[in-house]
Every structure is written in C-alpha cells, then in structure tokens.
Scaffold this active site. Structure first.
Site, mmCIF file in Angstrom:
data_model
loop_
_atom_site.group_PDB
_atom_site.id
_atom_site.type_symbol
_atom_site.label_atom_id
_atom_site.label_comp_id
_atom_site.label_asym_id
_atom_site.label_seq_id
_atom_site.Cartn_x
_atom_site.Cartn_y
_atom_site.Cartn_z
ATOM 1 N N PHE A 94 6.345 36.981 23.048
ATOM 2 C CA PHE A 94 6.104 38.396 22.756
ATOM 3 C C PHE A 94 4.689 38.822 23.165
ATOM 4 O O PHE A 94 4.096 38.264 24.085
ATOM 5 C CB PHE A 94 6.404 38.712 21.296
ATOM 6 N N LYS B 41 7.322 37.450 31.080
ATOM 7 C CA LYS B 41 6.285 36.413 30.934
ATOM 8 C C LYS B 41 6.745 35.080 31.514
ATOM 9 O O LYS B 41 5.985 34.393 32.189
ATOM 10 C CB LYS B 41 5.901 36.254 29.464
ATOM 11 N N THR C 83 8.944 34.598 33.845
ATOM 12 C CA THR C 83 9.004 34.732 35.298
ATOM 13 C C THR C 83 7.610 34.624 35.909
ATOM 14 O O THR C 83 7.415 33.971 36.933
ATOM 15 C CB THR C 83 9.647 36.086 35.674
ATOM 16 N N ALA D 63 8.714 33.581 18.097
ATOM 17 C CA ALA D 63 7.329 34.046 17.948
ATOM 18 C C ALA D 63 7.164 35.074 16.838
ATOM 19 O O ALA D 63 6.056 35.268 16.352
ATOM 20 C CB ALA D 63 6.842 34.632 19.267
ATOM 21 N N TRP E 237 9.251 37.740 41.628
ATOM 22 C CA TRP E 237 10.684 37.843 41.356
ATOM 23 C C TRP E 237 11.477 37.945 42.657
ATOM 24 O O TRP E 237 12.537 37.337 42.792
ATOM 25 C CB TRP E 237 10.954 39.067 40.473
ATOM 26 N N PHE F 45 8.184 46.119 39.646
ATOM 27 C CA PHE F 45 9.598 46.412 39.874
ATOM 28 C C PHE F 45 9.711 47.322 41.096
ATOM 29 O O PHE F 45 8.756 48.025 41.459
ATOM 30 C CB PHE F 45 10.220 47.106 38.665
ATOM 31 N N LYS G 58 19.818 38.802 24.479
ATOM 32 C CA LYS G 58 18.616 38.622 25.289
ATOM 33 C C LYS G 58 18.890 37.853 26.574
ATOM 34 O O LYS G 58 18.297 38.083 27.603
ATOM 35 C CB LYS G 58 17.549 37.889 24.469
ATOM 36 N N ARG H 199 9.208 26.947 26.508
ATOM 37 C CA ARG H 199 10.056 26.673 25.351
ATOM 38 C C ARG H 199 11.510 26.540 25.790
ATOM 39 O O ARG H 199 11.936 27.132 26.785
ATOM 40 C CB ARG H 199 9.948 27.807 24.333
#
Length: 851
Positions: free
Chosen positions: A587, A302, A304, A556, A704, A675, A337, A326
């Site tokens: 999330f 999200k 990215t 979240a 990306w 991807f 993470k 954030r």
C-alpha cells in the site's frame, strides 16, 4: 598464506571404502554408501579402494565430481581431456606413472608408449597425459593378435593388468622401459602402486577447490530476451511465451551451492539458511524499498515497478540485483484484486505458480495456526472436565514404565519457579499450578484461519457438538495471511529465533489477567516442525531471467505488509557489495513503508539505501478531486483525457508521501508508472512537482510495455541516489509509552490532529503495559485508501481525530497493533469474483483466465 591457513584449520576427511568384495551383486550396496557420503556436508573428498571387478563406470560415476579424489569419474576425465588444469584431478596411478618416467630420465617427445591391459578410466587418463607430453601412445589387449608386433616397437610399455602365461618376455625389445601398475609381471619392470602422498595431494587440491567454492562468486547470469508485442498481451500470455531457465541453472549462476538448494519442480526452489553462515563475511549490497502514494482500489503497480527495476539493473545495466516479494494470498487471487506477480513485461514467472500455492508456505502457516487454535479449546475442555490429579496424570503419563516431563514441560516448570524434575515429587499446589492454565475464554485472541475470502466466517460459534459438553463460545476466522505466524515468518532471523517467537505468542489471558502463550500450551515444537520448510525463501525468476525471492505475505493494512527479513538478508549477500536488493512495502508509504522502517528494520538491523515512491497520473487525478475509481468499472473520461489541473491538485498526496519518507532520512526517487492514456504534459508536470518537493529524482517508467529497458532511467536514478548521504532514523523510541507512539504516527505520518482511544483500547494499552509489552513497536491497522481512517477522504486530509477502537498484541511477531476504526481481518468475495474467469484446460493442463 591465507589459503594455507584455511587448509590447516580444516578437518580433511578421507573416506576410504575398504571393501574386498568380488561379487557384482554388491555394487548396489557400494553405490548406496557412496550416495550417502555424497550428501554428508562433513565429507569433502571420497577415495575408493575396490577390487578391479567392482570398479565399473556405475560405481566411479556415483561419486560426486566435486568429491572425486581418485579423479576417475567421467566428469573429471572430461575436464582432464579438455585441459582444465584447475578443475580436474590427475588420478594417483597416472600421476605416479608420469613422475616415475620423469625420474627414470625418459623424454616423451616422439617416444612410442604402449599401454597393455590398461583400459577404462585409468587407461584413458594415461593416454591423455602422455599425448600431452608429446608421446605417441598405443593401447592393446593381452589377447590381441598384433600384441607381439606392438611390443617389439614400443619404447615404453605400461602394464595395467596381470600378464597371461602365454605372453613371453622375448616379445619385448631390449632396453624397453617397463612400468607395472599391477603385480610383478615381467623381468626388469618397475612396479607402480597408488602413492598415498599423491592421494593426499589430490585431497588438498580438492579441499582448496571446496574452500574456493564457499567464497562469494561473481554472477555468471544469462539473461533472457524479451519478444515485445504491441498491443501488450495479457499477463498470462506473456508469461507463457517466455521459457524460464531451469531453477538449478539460475541457482548456480548466482553463486548458490548444490546443497543450498531444494528443488520444487523445474522453476522454483527453496534456499537453505546455511548460506548466511557461508557468506557471513561478505559485504551486503544496497537495500532499496519500493513504496507508493495512497492508491486507487486498482493498485498503482508497485510490484510491477519492483520487477521492472531489477530487470533494468541486471539485464540492461549488468548490475547484480534481486527482487524480494511477498507471496500472494489465494483470497485476493480468486476474489477481486488478482495476483501479485507484477504485470505486462515486468513479471515473475511462471506467474500461475507464483499466484497458486507456490511451495506451500501459506498452507504450512494455516496448519500451524489451526493446530494452536485447536490446542486452546481442547485445553479449556480438559481443564473444565477433570480434577487436578487426573489432568496431571494425563499430561505426564507413564510410558513403558517410566514417567517424565517433556522438554517443553520442564521449561514451563522453570517459568513457574519450580526446579523439580521428578513428576512424582510435585506437591498438590505445584501440580495445580503446572496443570491448569485457567484460560479466560472471553480473552482469547487467537483465531482460526483459512486462505479464502469467506465473509461468513467473520463471526462463528464453536463447541456446539454434544461431545463438547456445552462449552460454546463465539469465535471467528481470519484470512491465513493475517495470522501472527505469517508476521513471524516475515520478521524472523533464524530457525531458533522463529521457535522463540512462536513460543512467545500470546493467545489469551488467564483468569488472573496474566498472558497465556503457545509455550504454555506445549505446542511450540510442533509449530516449528510445521514451519521448518516455510522458513526457507523460494527462488524464482523474472521474465528476463533475473533472480527473485518470494517469501512471506503479511497484509499491510492489518499487519506489517513486507516480505521476509531472511529473503532480504540472503539476497544482500548474494548480490555482492555493488549489487541491489529491491523489496516492496504494501500500500502507500504511510502504511507499508512506515512499518518497514519502524518494525522490519528494527528486527533485521538492515539500513535502507533508497526509497522508490510509485505514483500514477490516475491516482493523482483521484486525489485531485476526480470521480471515484471502482474495480471492475470503466474509468471516467477525467482519467483517460488530459487534465493538468486535476493532476496538479492531486500532487498534494505525492508531496505528503515524499515528506513521510524524509522523516526517516532516506533519499527518495519517484517512479511515475506511465499508462498509455497519460499525456506528455501530465508526465512532465508530475516529475517537476516531485523534484520541487524534495525527491532526489523523478522518472517516468514504461516497463509494463517495454520490460527492463523501460525502467533503465529509473535504475540509473536509484544507483545515483544510493550513493547519497543516508541519515536513516526511526520515527520514535521504543521506550515511549504505547499511546505516545501511536500519537506520533497519527500526527507525523497521517497528519491527524490527535488520537482518541475507546475505553476498550485504553484498557488493553494498560494491560499490555502492565504485562511488560509496552516497549514494542506499533503496527497500525488502518485503511489503505486514505491517509486518514476514512477511505473516502482523498488527497491530504487534515484536522481529523484518529479513532483507536481496539489495541491488540502480536507478542511473538513483536509489535502492538491498534485498530483504527473498523478493520476486517477476513475479506469478502465481490458479486463477480475473479474465479468466474479462471479455468483449467483438461488436455494441456494449462490454467486459463488467471489474468
């Protein structure tokens, strides 16, 4: 006319420094005074009246160019030479000379004008103005050998300083016009003095420019070019390969004023909230939320997508846009993470600064939170060990012979219904009511925090030292971003609002069952002081040089999971009516997006324009029955080889998240984060199903690997969707009972058959309702790995009963948060945390292994 009215209504402040000092040692004093007036927002113009000996370049250039009414600074003279008529001011003496020559009927073309003793800034400005009118200008010192020859040939002589006695008048040819800017020097001259009306005219022009600077300005953004490589390097290598713009340059490009920016190093800055007042009449831009489907433990990108989208909008479509993100917690960054700066060629830079400390907001929250925690236990200790009289005397001591209540104590007296202001006039009963909070230790909900994943702090015992006299109790640490103060930072709308919210925070109940607040403990002002800088959003930039606000970072699953209202509000003003502000909810849409709409939008009053729903083929295959996805473990072949059936089966989760978005009446665009292992057939299938399920559009994105260019189609789809009819509505009314609001979320969003409250949860609901907190929105604390409360249940679970194990309240933040099943507010470190790979090069001081 409008400008004239604004000028009329504006207080024009002339700051005259009337200093008749003749000693150069006083230059420092003068410069210090100028610097002080430079920073005074009430001063729009500064004129200097100084002896010639003190009018050196240091003094003249100490005045900010935008406040230079005299027009003698190097910056102003440079603009004058370039011919920037709007941006420069003509010095009053020069203007008076030019007007006087015109009044005398002088024509300049071909005339020889000699400037004698007129050096420095005034002389340079005079030469510039005369040459612009076609005059041939010469300058000369009084002691120059060629003075007599030049005087004999001059048609006009302008005298700038006192004539020496050894220069006879006979050197000047008859009929020459002589203008004196000094004293009575030569017979037949005309004396020029600084005309106050000209100075006032300059002040008016300066004020016009100031008023103009306060208005919204179009961006003049210089985007940065990307050097795309294949294969795509690591995130930190990409970040370091790009040279970011200096943050003050970025701030100017997007219309921020100098006094609205507080620089932190070269690449980040705090933005002051005064901007909201300055641009209060500026229409807002479009408001875009990036949410997602139920993710794998690896995350679906999200952040990215958010960065790629704004890079596409601004760097490739020339549309003003702002990303609002954030601030990541140190816990996940060093745990499992990683950070949250985006990835690949869609990042916030410098990414290591983004992920490590930034401007210290989380540290400020930690300090404020723990100050309040310390105040709670200290108050219990002091109340348990002192009589009413002793406690009262210490709470309201005699200072320098005077005894008085502080402002926060007077506020407490008013809440107790006591109108007295003299500490000596309270009765014993009133002293007892004022001095004793009577906190019930078993009801304390306020925990200490630390920004580290430390599982052994999940349950602790405090008070074991002998000095605490046996007042031992069980407590715990939460991670710092789980603090209610973080939630308040994200939801507040002003400094005053933040103070009020901090004061309302309920930390425990007293022994009568009534809430005890931070205001009761007298700590509100101190908390606000610790948070006074944290309330300002931090300005950074993307890899392509587009602006980003980084502010607040509530989780979240245990909080509302959105960046700050203030960052969004400021960004919406800066982008302009046709611009876009893109922010992210944590999330899946069932968690972060639902809280964004029902909690954040209620606090801000802002209406979202579009939801971008992020999906990946990987996550959809997991929901379709694929094997478990585990962080740090290689993906199974089902995820790296084409499998259309798994994708089709897993699209049920995507369809459900689209339906959740439609509950709120906002158009949704699906962004398929592609991807390299995704096949064209899989990509086409997802986009087809998404559009059949009600999405306005569905677009594959490869930002990306390609930066903003890879999200251009997504940006175009978002722009079109933002122009669609928007029938935004909240999911529930605040007036509904707490239990009913929980049930609506469980059934309509999660798909539960019903809810089941534990006795403890029901007791808390009854208590909060009785205490008057029943009309707050709901912030569900639930696993993010499933629509249900069971992380292992993928796809779209149905027929389940949602268990509510406990219900807590964040009264300052303004929501009730039910705990679904077992939720931890302190993450733990994995067997092999990220910190194994993180290091610092002692030679270059560069961070290594962050990603």
């Amino acid at each position: 006319m409008i400008l004239a009215k604004k000028i009329k209504n504006l207080i024009l402040i002339f700051c005259w420094i009337l200093i008749q000092l003749k000693v150069h040692g006083f230059v420092v004093v003068i410069i210090n005074e100028i610097m002080r007036l430079n920073e005074d927002p009430n001063v729009q113009g500064l004129a200097l009246d100084l002896p010639e000996s003190l009018c050196n370049s240091k003094v003249l250039n100490a005045v900010k160019p935008e406040k230079d009414v005299d027009g003698l600074s190097d910056v102003n003279l440079g603009r004058l030479v370039r011919g920037d008529a709007y941006d420069c001011l003509v010095p009053p003496t020069v203007c008076a000379v030019m007007e006087l020559l015109e009044d005398l009927g002088e024509t300049f073309c071909g005339k020889k004008v000699l400037l004698v003793g007129a050096s420095g800034a005034v002389g340079a400005a005079l030469q510039c103005m005369l040459q612009r009118e076609g005059a041939m200008t010469l300058s000369c010192r009084w002691k120059a050998p060629e003075l007599q020859t030049k005087l004999n040939h001059a048609d006009v002589v302008i005298v700038g300083s006192t004539k020496p006695d050894d220069v006879p008048v006979s050197w000047i040819k008859p009929g020459t016009t002589i203008i004196s800017c000094s004293h009575d020097l030569l017979s037949g001259e005309v004396i020029v003095q600084d005309d106050v009306s000209i100075l006032q005219s300059n002040m008016v022009k300066n004020t016009e420019r100031w008023i103009q600077s306060q208005q919204y300005r179009k961006w003049d953004l210089r985007c940065l070019k990307l050097q795309l490589l294949s294969p795509v390097p690591s995130d930190i290598e990409i970040s370091r390969a790009q040279s970011p713009k200096a943050v003050d340059v970025l701030a100017k490009e997007i219309g921020l004023l100098t006094d609205e920016v507080e620089i932190y190093g070269q690449t980040k800055a705090k933005v002051r909230l005064s901007l909201l007042e300055r641009l209060k009449d500026q229409p807002d831009g479009k408001y875009v939320l990036v949410a997602g489907i139920t993710p794998t433990p690896l995350g679906e990108g999200k952040s990215t997508v958010t960065i790629g989208l704004v890079q596409a909008l601004t760097a490739h479509l020339n549309i003003n846009s702002f990303a609002c993100l954030r601030q990541p917690s140190q816990g996940p960054t060093f745990g499992v993470k990683g950070g949250a700066a985006g990835g690949g060629y869609a990042q916030v830079i410098p990414m290591e600064e983004f992920n490590l400390h930034l401007t210290g907001d989380i540290h400020a929250i930690t300090a404020a939170n723990n100050l309040l925690a310390a105040a709670i236990d200290a108050r219990i200790l002091h109340e348990n060990t002192q009589s009413d009289k002793a406690l009262y005397n210490r709470l309201v001591p005699v200072v320098n012979g005077v005894r008085g209540f502080s402002a926060i104590q007077l506020a407490r007296l008013r809440r107790l219904g006591i109108s007295k202001t003299d500490p000596g006039s309270l009765t014993e009963e009133e002293i007892h009511k004022f001095a004793r909070l009577d906190i019930d230790p078993s009801t304390i909900t306020w925990q200490r925090v630390v920004d580290t994943n430390d599982r052994f702090l999940r349950k602790i015992t405090v008070g074991q030292a002998n000095t605490e006299k046996g007042f031992v109790r069980q407590a715990q640490f939460d991670i710092a971003v789980a603090s209610e103060i973080m939630a308040i930072l994200a939801l507040t709308t002003s400094l005053q609002d933040m103070k009020e919210r901090l004061g309302k925070m309920v930390v425990a109940n007293d022994k009568k069952g009534e809430p005890v607040t931070a205001e009761d403990l007298g700590v509100t002002g101190a908390l606000a002081v610790l948070m006074k800088d944290a309330i300002k959003p931090t300005l950074m930039q993307t890899l392509e040089g587009t602006p980003v606000f980084v502010h607040a970072g509530p989780f979240a699953n245990i909080a509302h999971g959105n960046s700050s209202v203030l960052a969004d509000k400021i960004a919406l003003k800066l982008v302009g009516e046709k611009g876009f502000v893109v922010t992210e909810a944590g999330f899946g849409a069932d968690i972060g997006m639902e809280k964004f709409f029902n909690i954040k939008c209620r606090a801000s009053g802002l209406i979202p324009s579009v939801v971008v729903l992020v999906a990946t083929v990987r996550a959809l295959k997991m929901h379709g029955g694929g094997p478990n996805v585990t962080a740090g473990a290689p993906l199974k072949k089902e995820y790296t080889e084409e499998n259309l059936q798994l994708v089709a089966d897993g699209c049920c989760n995507l369809q459900k998240q689209i339906q959740i978005t439609q509950l709120f009446g906002v158009p949704v665009v699906v962004a398929l984060n592609v991807f390299k292992t995704d096949s064209p057939a899989e990509i086409d299938l997802v986009c087809k199903i998404a559009k059949q399920s009600g999405a306005f559009d569905a677009v594959p994105c490869d930002h990306w690997s390609a930066g903003g260019r890879g999200a251009v189609k997504l940006a175009q789809a978002v722009e079109k969707a933002a122009n669609q009819k928007n029938s935004f509505k909240y999911l529930y009314s605040l007036e509904l009972p707490i239990v009913e609001k929980i049930r609506i979320i469980a059934q309509k969003v999660y798909g539960a058959q019903d809810i089941e409250l534990s006795p403890a949860a029901q007791s808390q609901v009854d208590r909060y309702t009785r205490q008057g907190f029943g009309n707050l929105p709901i912030c569900m604390a639930k696993t993010h790995l499933s629509l249900s409360h069971q992380p292992e249940r993928k796809g779209v679970p149905t027929g389940f009963i949602l268990p509510i194990s406990d219900v807590r309240a964040s009264i300052g933040a303004g929501f009730i948060y039910p705990l679904v099943g077992t939720m931890s507010t302190m993450p733990g470190l994995p067997t092999r945390p990220c910190f194994y790979d993180i290091d610092l090069d002692p030679i270059t001081e560069q961070v290594k292994g962050l990603f």
